[in-house]
Design a protein around this motif. Structure first.
Motif, PDB file in Angstrom:
ATOM      1  N   GLU A  32       0.832  -0.984  -0.024  1.00 58.51           N
ATOM      2  CA  GLU A  32       0.015  -0.131   0.109  1.00 58.51           C
ATOM      3  C   GLU A  32       1.040   1.226   0.026  1.00 58.51           C
ATOM      4  O   GLU A  32       1.942   1.293   0.594  1.00 58.51           O
ATOM      5  N   GLU A  33       0.295   2.334  -0.760  1.00 57.95           N
ATOM      6  CA  GLU A  33       1.292   3.633  -0.814  1.00 57.95           C
ATOM      7  C   GLU A  33       0.436   4.752  -0.483  1.00 57.95           C
ATOM      8  O   GLU A  33      -0.712   4.779  -0.541  1.00 57.95           O
ATOM      9  N   THR A  34       1.315   5.456   0.293  1.00 60.80           N
ATOM     10  CA  THR A  34       0.658   6.883   0.491  1.00 60.80           C
ATOM     11  C   THR A  34       1.290   8.050  -0.176  1.00 60.80           C
ATOM     12  O   THR A  34       2.581   7.821  -0.345  1.00 60.80           O
ATOM     13  N   GLU A  35       0.720   8.758  -0.993  1.00 63.23           N
ATOM     14  CA  GLU A  35       1.172   9.816  -1.806  1.00 63.23           C
ATOM     15  C   GLU A  35       1.574  10.952  -1.087  1.00 63.23           C
ATOM     16  O   GLU A  35       0.751  11.531  -0.316  1.00 63.23           O
ATOM     17  N   HIS A  36       2.786  11.865  -1.401  1.00 65.46           N
ATOM     18  CA  HIS A  36       3.158  12.895  -1.037  1.00 65.46           C
ATOM     19  C   HIS A  36       3.326  13.855  -2.259  1.00 65.46           C
ATOM     20  O   HIS A  36       4.396  13.433  -3.131  1.00 65.46           O
ATOM     21  N   TRP A  37       2.782  15.048  -2.112  1.00 60.85           N
ATOM     22  CA  TRP A  37       3.041  15.734  -3.400  1.00 60.85           C
ATOM     23  C   TRP A  37       3.401  17.059  -2.813  1.00 60.85           C
ATOM     24  O   TRP A  37       3.056  17.634  -1.713  1.00 60.85           O
ATOM     25  N   PHE A  38       4.463  17.858  -3.436  1.00 60.84           N
ATOM     26  CA  PHE A  38       5.013  19.121  -2.984  1.00 60.84           C
ATOM     27  C   PHE A  38       5.315  19.796  -4.463  1.00 60.84           C
ATOM     28  O   PHE A  38       5.704  19.302  -5.334  1.00 60.84           O
ATOM     29  N   THR A  39       5.653  21.221  -4.226  1.00 64.75           N
ATOM     30  CA  THR A  39       5.748  22.017  -5.475  1.00 64.75           C
ATOM     31  C   THR A  39       7.414  22.395  -5.068  1.00 64.75           C
ATOM     32  O   THR A  39       7.602  23.113  -4.001  1.00 64.75           O
ATOM     33  N   TYR A  40       8.363  21.987  -6.121  1.00 66.82           N
ATOM     34  CA  TYR A  40       9.535  22.980  -5.936  1.00 66.82           C
ATOM     35  C   TYR A  40       9.492  24.253  -6.685  1.00 66.82           C
ATOM     36  O   TYR A  40       9.182  24.090  -7.940  1.00 66.82           O
ATOM     37  N   GLU A  41       9.363  25.431  -5.766  1.00 66.89           N
ATOM     38  CA  GLU A  41       8.968  26.574  -6.250  1.00 66.89           C
ATOM     39  C   GLU A  41       9.932  27.245  -7.275  1.00 66.89           C
ATOM     40  O   GLU A  41       9.382  27.983  -8.253  1.00 66.89           O
ATOM     41  N   LYS A  42      11.322  26.893  -7.124  1.00 61.52           N
ATOM     42  CA  LYS A  42      12.203  27.584  -8.021  1.00 61.52           C
ATOM     43  C   LYS A  42      12.089  27.171  -9.667  1.00 61.52           C
ATOM     44  O   LYS A  42      12.522  27.939 -10.445  1.00 61.52           O
ATOM     45  N   GLU A  43      11.537  25.991  -9.795  1.00 65.04           N
ATOM     46  CA  GLU A  43      11.137  25.751 -11.179  1.00 65.04           C
ATOM     47  C   GLU A  43       9.883  25.490 -11.344  1.00 65.04           C
ATOM     48  O   GLU A  43       9.307  25.092 -12.539  1.00 65.04           O
ATOM     49  N   ASN A  44       8.923  25.616 -10.357  1.00 59.86           N
ATOM     50  CA  ASN A  44       7.455  25.290 -10.420  1.00 59.86           C
ATOM     51  C   ASN A  44       7.118  24.110 -10.773  1.00 59.86           C
ATOM     52  O   ASN A  44       6.249  23.522 -11.846  1.00 59.86           O
ATOM     53  N   LEU A  45       7.917  22.888 -10.328  1.00 56.33           N
ATOM     54  CA  LEU A  45       7.586  21.624 -10.627  1.00 56.33           C
ATOM     55  C   LEU A  45       6.950  20.996  -9.552  1.00 56.33           C
ATOM     56  O   LEU A  45       7.170  21.117  -8.059  1.00 56.33           O
ATOM     57  N   ARG A  46       5.823  20.245  -9.826  1.00 56.60           N
ATOM     58  CA  ARG A  46       5.112  19.467  -9.108  1.00 56.60           C
ATOM     59  C   ARG A  46       5.683  18.067  -9.000  1.00 56.60           C
ATOM     60  O   ARG A  46       5.761  17.362  -9.998  1.00 56.60           O
ATOM     61  N   LEU A  47       6.101  17.621  -7.878  1.00 56.04           N
ATOM     62  CA  LEU A  47       6.837  16.222  -7.621  1.00 56.04           C
ATOM     63  C   LEU A  47       6.053  15.622  -6.539  1.00 56.04           C
ATOM     64  O   LEU A  47       5.556  15.803  -5.500  1.00 56.04           O
ATOM     65  N   ARG A  48       6.230  14.233  -6.873  1.00 64.23           N
ATOM     66  CA  ARG A  48       5.608  13.216  -6.124  1.00 64.23           C
ATOM     67  C   ARG A  48       6.466  12.242  -5.339  1.00 64.23           C
ATOM     68  O   ARG A  48       7.728  11.975  -5.669  1.00 64.23           O
ATOM     69  N   VAL A  49       6.319  12.039  -4.017  1.00 62.95           N
ATOM     70  CA  VAL A  49       7.008  11.126  -3.134  1.00 62.95           C
ATOM     71  C   VAL A  49       6.162   9.829  -2.881  1.00 62.95           C
ATOM     72  O   VAL A  49       5.199  10.087  -2.183  1.00 62.95           O
ATOM     73  N   SER A  50       6.313   8.603  -3.108  1.00 57.26           N
ATOM     74  CA  SER A  50       5.483   7.559  -2.763  1.00 57.26           C
ATOM     75  C   SER A  50       6.056   6.739  -1.329  1.00 57.26           C
ATOM     76  O   SER A  50       7.134   6.430  -1.381  1.00 57.26           O
ATOM     77  N   GLU A  51       5.317   6.636  -0.384  1.00 59.80           N
ATOM     78  CA  GLU A  51       5.604   6.174   1.088  1.00 59.80           C
ATOM     79  C   GLU A  51       5.216   4.801   1.095  1.00 59.80           C
ATOM     80  O   GLU A  51       3.642   4.584   0.756  1.00 59.80           O
ATOM     81  N   ILE A  52       6.026   3.834   1.436  1.00 61.23           N
ATOM     82  CA  ILE A  52       5.661   2.397   1.528  1.00 61.23           C
ATOM     83  C   ILE A  52       6.126   1.927   2.527  1.00 61.23           C
ATOM     84  O   ILE A  52       7.457   1.976   2.767  1.00 61.23           O
ATOM     85  N   GLY A  53       5.303   1.225   3.547  1.00 59.66           N
ATOM     86  CA  GLY A  53       5.927   0.608   4.667  1.00 59.66           C
ATOM     87  C   GLY A  53       5.957   1.164   5.894  1.00 59.66           C
ATOM     88  O   GLY A  53       5.599   2.499   6.159  1.00 59.66           O
ATOM     89  N   THR A  54       6.472   0.611   7.002  1.00 58.35           N
ATOM     90  CA  THR A  54       6.764   1.164   8.060  1.00 58.35           C
ATOM     91  C   THR A  54       8.036   0.915   8.781  1.00 58.35           C
ATOM     92  O   THR A  54       8.808  -0.027   8.370  1.00 58.35           O
ATOM     93  N   GLY A  55       8.627   1.808   9.774  1.00 57.12           N
ATOM     94  CA  GLY A  55      10.001   1.314  10.166  1.00 57.12           C
ATOM     95  C   GLY A  55      10.867   2.743  10.153  1.00 57.12           C
ATOM     96  O   GLY A  55      10.220   3.731   9.678  1.00 57.12           O
ATOM     97  N   ALA A  56      12.138   2.306  10.233  1.00 55.49           N
ATOM     98  CA  ALA A  56      12.990   3.540   9.945  1.00 55.49           C
ATOM     99  C   ALA A  56      13.191   3.997   8.508  1.00 55.49           C
ATOM    100  O   ALA A  56      13.048   3.137   7.511  1.00 55.49           O
ATOM    101  N   PRO A  57      13.194   5.082   8.213  1.00 51.94           N
ATOM    102  CA  PRO A  57      13.027   5.723   6.860  1.00 51.94           C
ATOM    103  C   PRO A  57      14.231   5.455   6.110  1.00 51.94           C
ATOM    104  O   PRO A  57      15.420   5.278   6.351  1.00 51.94           O
ATOM    105  N   VAL A  58      14.090   5.098   4.701  1.00 52.48           N
ATOM    106  CA  VAL A  58      14.985   4.920   3.671  1.00 52.48           C
ATOM    107  C   VAL A  58      14.504   5.825   2.470  1.00 52.48           C
ATOM    108  O   VAL A  58      13.427   5.675   2.074  1.00 52.48           O
TER     109      VAL A  58
END
Length: 312
Positions: A32-58
């Protein structure tokens, strides 16, 4: 007027088809995935990070243009961590990217700073593949205090490469490059995994992948701006040798590093991999038999175990 990087239409049929294919692949591996979206303002880029799992972050930094879905079979082998899979600009479902429109090294360093701040990661282990390794190494050189460990999988981009190989020289040439990248894009499902075959992945491994994996390759490589993102990336890093990472730069990185290398990696020899590993002060070199540039596709359990043990 400032240049606007290519923006994906989130309401388009192509975007929705790629997103659906990726969700089907996650279900095939019971993830299962949780999506995170943010905008890199300097280039006005919409970027996505996919979060999967639990535990120490990688943090996971994919290769090529940055599609995260090829990592799903490896993530399925590793249950002890929370993975933040960065859909690099130009890949995944992030906006497209003309890499020739930015000063690439400062751009990458600032982008990673922003990414880690968005995810509230002061210091993190990073697992990267291919060109994602090159991006990660540039960041690690600039911000070693934010790196816990590095896992580098496959030939790590333009690192200690020396002369530019002829196929890459051809890619930077006008007209020839455009034609070559266009030919790389699969026109149907039967040819969707041709790129994997060229990278040394075995027929047996490809035949064992779920149907959704082939669907993802077809859908993501046919997204708008995929060709522009791919070609501009190759040209940015291979037009000349100024973006080469040298051995003396790696010698300054004192945190633990693991390199995982498929014996059939078609981008560089095993000897080159060992040479790169030897340039780090603290590096384990793991050679994977019967595996290509994406060794986890050929040997998922072995690569998953080696990576989990090292991270732990």
């Amino acid at each position: 007027m400032a240049y606007q990087q290519p923006r994906l239409d989130h309401d388009s049929a192509a975007f929705k088809a790629a997103a659906q294919a990726e969700q089907e692949l996650l279900r095939a591996y019971d993830l299962e995935e949780t999506e995170h979206w943010f905008t890199y303002e300097k280039e006005n880029l919409r970027l996505r990070v996919s979060e999967i799992g639990t535990g120490a972050p990688v943090l996971v930094v994919p290769g090529n243009t940055g599609d995260m879905f090829p990592f799903i079979p490896l993530i399925a082998q590793m249950k002890e961590n929370k993975f933040f899979l960065f859909n690099r600009p130009g890949g995944g479902l992030s906006d497209g990217m003309n890499h020739q429109k930015v000063d690439i090294r400062p751009f990458i360093i600032d982008l990673f700073d922003h990414l880690l701040d968005e995810l509230h990661l002061d210091k993190v282990t990073i697992m990267a593949h291919s060109m994602g390794c090159h991006w990660t190494l540039w960041y690690a050189m600039a911000r070693p205090e934010r790196i816990e460990k590095l896992v580098l999988i496959g030939n790590p981009g333009r690192v200690m490469l020396g002369k530019t190989p002829l196929p890459l020289k051809l890619m930077v040439m006008p007209v020839v490059g455009e034609f070559a990248v266009k030919k790389m894009v699969p026109k149907d499902y039967d040819h969707a995994l041709n790129g994997l075959k060229m990278m040394g992945t075995s027929e047996q491994a490809m035949n064992g992948l779920p149907k959704a994996f082939r669907e993802c390759y077809y859908r993501f490589q046919n997204l708008p701006y995929y060709q522009e993102s791919t070609l501009s990336l190759l040209r940015t890093f291979n037009a000349n040798s100024t973006n080469e990472i040298e051995a003396n730069e790696l010698a300054n990185l004192n945190f633990p590093v693991e390199m995982i290398w498929g014996v059939n990696d078609t981008f560089a020899t095993v000897d080159k991999g060992k040479e790169i590993a030897a340039a780090f002060p603290n590096c384990q070199f793991q050679l994977i038999q019967n595996a290509g540039h994406m060794p986890w596709l050929d040997q998922p359990a072995q690569v998953g175990q080696l990576t989990s043990d090292f991270i732990a």
